[in-house]
Scaffold this motif. Structure first.
Motif, short mmCIF file in Angstrom:
data_model
loop_
_atom_site.label_atom_id
_atom_site.label_comp_id
_atom_site.label_asym_id
_atom_site.label_seq_id
_atom_site.Cartn_x
_atom_site.Cartn_y
_atom_site.Cartn_z
N PRO A 44 -2.92 -3.12 -12.96
CA PRO A 44 -1.91 -3.15 -11.89
C PRO A 44 -1.82 -1.81 -11.17
N GLU A 45 -1.36 -1.88 -9.93
CA GLU A 45 -1.20 -0.67 -9.13
C GLU A 45 0.07 0.06 -9.58
N THR A 50 2.37 2.54 -4.80
CA THR A 50 3.00 1.59 -3.88
C THR A 50 4.00 2.31 -2.97
N ALA A 51 4.80 3.20 -3.55
CA ALA A 51 5.77 3.96 -2.77
C ALA A 51 5.08 4.88 -1.77
N GLY A 57 3.04 4.40 5.72
CA GLY A 57 3.19 3.45 6.83
C GLY A 57 4.42 3.74 7.68
N VAL A 58 5.51 4.17 7.04
CA VAL A 58 6.73 4.50 7.78
C VAL A 58 6.48 5.66 8.74
N HIS A 59 5.67 6.60 8.35
CA HIS A 59 5.40 7.78 9.18
C HIS A 59 4.17 7.59 10.08
#
Length: 68
Positions: A44-45, A50-51, A57-59
């Motif tokens: 799993p990642e 993930t954060a 993506g937000v920036h």
């Protein structure tokens, strides 16, 4: 294409031992490779990764500071 991938692609049509003899690899080597492939797929990642992707993506997918 690696020898082991060739065997994996054709294992439904021919026995694994026969394919291993054909490409000159030990059957135990093929099964070890197959087990290693399954372990990498099911890992799993991590939560931090993930954060990190979310913040990236937000920036607007920018890294670092702007140069003036």
């Amino acid at each position: 294409m690696s020898r082991y991938r060739f065997i994996a692609a054709h294992r439904d049509q021919y026995p694994v031992r026969l394919l291993c003899q054909l490409v000159q690899v030990p059957a135990s080597g093929y099964y070890a490779w197959q087990q290693a492939q399954q372990q990498t797929v099911t890992k799993p990642e991590p939560a931090w990764e993930t954060a990190l992707v979310k913040v990236f993506g937000v920036h607007k997918r920018c890294y670092g500071t702007r140069c003036l």
